[in-house]
Structure formats: structure tokens, C-alpha cells
Scaffold this motif. Sequence first.
Motif, mmCIF file in Angstrom:
data_model
loop_
_atom_site.group_PDB
_atom_site.id
_atom_site.type_symbol
_atom_site.label_atom_id
_atom_site.label_comp_id
_atom_site.label_asym_id
_atom_site.label_seq_id
_atom_site.Cartn_x
_atom_site.Cartn_y
_atom_site.Cartn_z
ATOM 1 N N ILE A 11 69.177 -12.117 -65.238
ATOM 2 C CA ILE A 11 69.412 -10.699 -65.500
ATOM 3 C C ILE A 11 69.691 -9.973 -64.186
ATOM 4 N N ARG A 12 70.521 -8.945 -64.269
ATOM 5 C CA ARG A 12 70.812 -8.131 -63.088
ATOM 6 C C ARG A 12 71.107 -6.708 -63.540
ATOM 7 N N SER A 13 70.383 -5.767 -62.946
ATOM 8 C CA SER A 13 70.645 -4.362 -63.241
ATOM 9 C C SER A 13 71.838 -3.895 -62.411
ATOM 10 N N GLY A 14 72.414 -2.776 -62.818
ATOM 11 C CA GLY A 14 73.622 -2.293 -62.162
ATOM 12 C C GLY A 14 73.363 -1.628 -60.817
ATOM 13 N N ASP A 15 74.341 -1.736 -59.922
ATOM 14 C CA ASP A 15 74.275 -1.042 -58.632
ATOM 15 C C ASP A 15 74.574 0.441 -58.843
ATOM 16 N N GLY A 16 73.974 1.265 -57.995
ATOM 17 C CA GLY A 16 74.291 2.690 -58.031
ATOM 18 C C GLY A 16 75.661 2.950 -57.437
ATOM 19 N N GLY A 17 76.368 3.932 -57.961
ATOM 20 C CA GLY A 17 77.687 4.277 -57.430
ATOM 21 C C GLY A 17 77.585 5.003 -56.098
ATOM 22 N N PRO A 18 78.526 4.805 -55.198
ATOM 23 C CA PRO A 18 78.481 5.501 -53.896
ATOM 24 C C PRO A 18 78.833 6.980 -54.042
ATOM 25 N N GLY A 19 78.283 7.793 -53.142
ATOM 26 C CA GLY A 19 78.633 9.207 -53.120
ATOM 27 C C GLY A 19 80.022 9.411 -52.555
#
Length: 342
Positions: A11-19
Motif C-alpha cells: 500500500i502507498r498513500s498519495g504524495d502531496g502536491g507542490p505549491g
Amino acid sequence: MKFLDEAKVYIRSGDGGPGCVSFRREKFIEFGGPNGGDGGRGGDVWIECVEGLNTLIDYRYQQHFKAKKGEHGMGSNCHGASGADAVLKVPAGTQVLAEDGETLIADMTEVGQRVRLAKGGNGGFGNAYFTTSTNRAPKHANPGLEGQEMWIWLRLKLIADAGLVGLPNAGKSTFLASVTAAKPKIADYPFTTLHPGLGVVRADGREFVLADIPGLIEGAHEGVGLGDKFLAHVERCRVLLHLVDGTCEHAGKAYKLVRAEIEAYGHDLADKPEIVALSKADALDPETLKSQTAKLKRAAGKAPLILSSASRKGVPEALRALQDAIEVGRAEEAPPAAAWQP
């Protein structure tokens, strides 16, 4: 439908989007300024207990589950969209363990139960966030945080009130078929049952769930035969019905053999209440029945029930004994009533 009670998944959660780094430039606007929006949050990974499933077979064909990444921040102070979550749907009784196979993360015992396994990464701040009285035009933004990743084990332990144990061909499947609407495979050779089975017993205005597991043979805890891994499916049971084949050579030895395997398995299974029954009584003459009953009584330390699933002899008594033991177990598990407060 094929039965699968164990699966290893990634399982892998999503990365946050860059500003975003952006500046406002519009006609007739004398003072522009930074207007870069924040990145979206990455999706989480959840596990949910749902109705209508009784196997983990879906996880044989898909072992990787990844939540979506958060979207980039944009100009005009536009916030990036959050990533979609990933949801693993499992039947009631599923345990979630860490990669070592021992550390318990979650125990999914009720339909509707939902647990977050991996949290998505936060989105990065856009340059508008960093504006201060002394820094009116920041030219930097944060990247999004990375998501979490891990391998986990899913292990299914059926939820039943009572469980059937015994040697192969001891009459467990026949008993299950005679008292429930289940249709297990029944034949006159050992290891007819290859997968655990469940059935709902309704008698005397009460009902409970009965589980049947493949038979145990000597050395099962060392992997002989089908091994003893199926004993995990009766760990949650409140009482065990131990069936001993009356047509075997020595009922007492047959009983002790299965008890030895249960004790070797551990997990407090040997401490559960046990009802002992001599099965296939209809195939025995009176003298043999008396001899086998005496042998089984000496081995078990208590008088066994005399049972014949084919003729229904002793079946109501066995069901009544199981129901009484289950009610005692439920009463012990129930939380104490709160004291009355004036």
C-alpha cells in the motif's frame, strides 16, 4: 468462489502536491503580488469491513494499492485538488498485520468498521503563504510531502460462535450439513473438507454460527497433512465441539491426538470450553458403542455425547449444549452494567 484466508499486499498513500510560485499581473492593477496557491493533499489508504465477503481471493489478483497524488497549486490562489483515497474492502474477521507478520495493526470484526492504514502527504505551500511585511514578493514554494508506503499482511479468521474439530472423516461436515443450510462436500475418504465452512444453526428459537475446519492429524503443527493453520478460524469461537469417530480403532487415542495438536497450536485455543461427542453411533453395535464411550470418557475426563448426524440421534442435545456454552461466553464478554447515579 475460491477460499483464500491470507494475502500480502503493498500500500502507498498519495504524495502531496507542490505549491505554486505565481504573481498577479493585471492591467490597471498597480500593485500585484504573489498569488501562488497551495498543493492538494495526497489520498489516504483505508481498509473497510464490508458485508457480502467471506474470502480474500480478490487480493490474489491485485497486490498493489496506491492512493492518488495531490494536484499542483495554481495561480490566482487556486488550491490544488486532493488525491482520491484507496480503499481495501475485506470481510469481517480480517486482521491487518505489519510486514513481520506479527505486529497487529487492526482487527476488522464489525461490518462498517473503517481504519486508515496510511496517511497521505500534505500539500506544499504556495508563495502567497510566505508573504510577510518584510518579504512582499517571495519567490519560493514548498514541495508536497511524500506519502507513506508499506507491505502488510491480511489474515482472515472466520467469526463463528462455535467450531467443529476432530480427525479427518470424523463426521464434521455431515454434522454441519444436518444442522444448517450449508452444503459442504461429504465423502467416505479423509480430507474431504479442504477449506473452512460456515453455517447458521437455528434451534429452540435461538441461532448461532457454526464453523467447520479441515481435519487434524498427528504432526499437524509441523505441517503434516493440511497443517494446523485452519485452527485460526476457530480462535474466535466461544466453544468447540470435538467430534470423535466411533468407528475408529480407539476413541480415546483419537481424542488425545487432536487435543495434542490443539495444545501445540497455542493461542489459548486449548482453554476454550469443549463439548466432546462420539459420532457415527448409528454404525456401531451396542457392545462396541459401550466400549468406545468408556474409552473416550477416560481420555476426555467427562462423559461424551452420543451422536449420529444421519439418524439425528443426540443432535438436539449437542445443539442445546453449544447454545448454553455460547450464552455463557456472551454473558462473560458483555460489559458490566453502569451503576445508577441519582
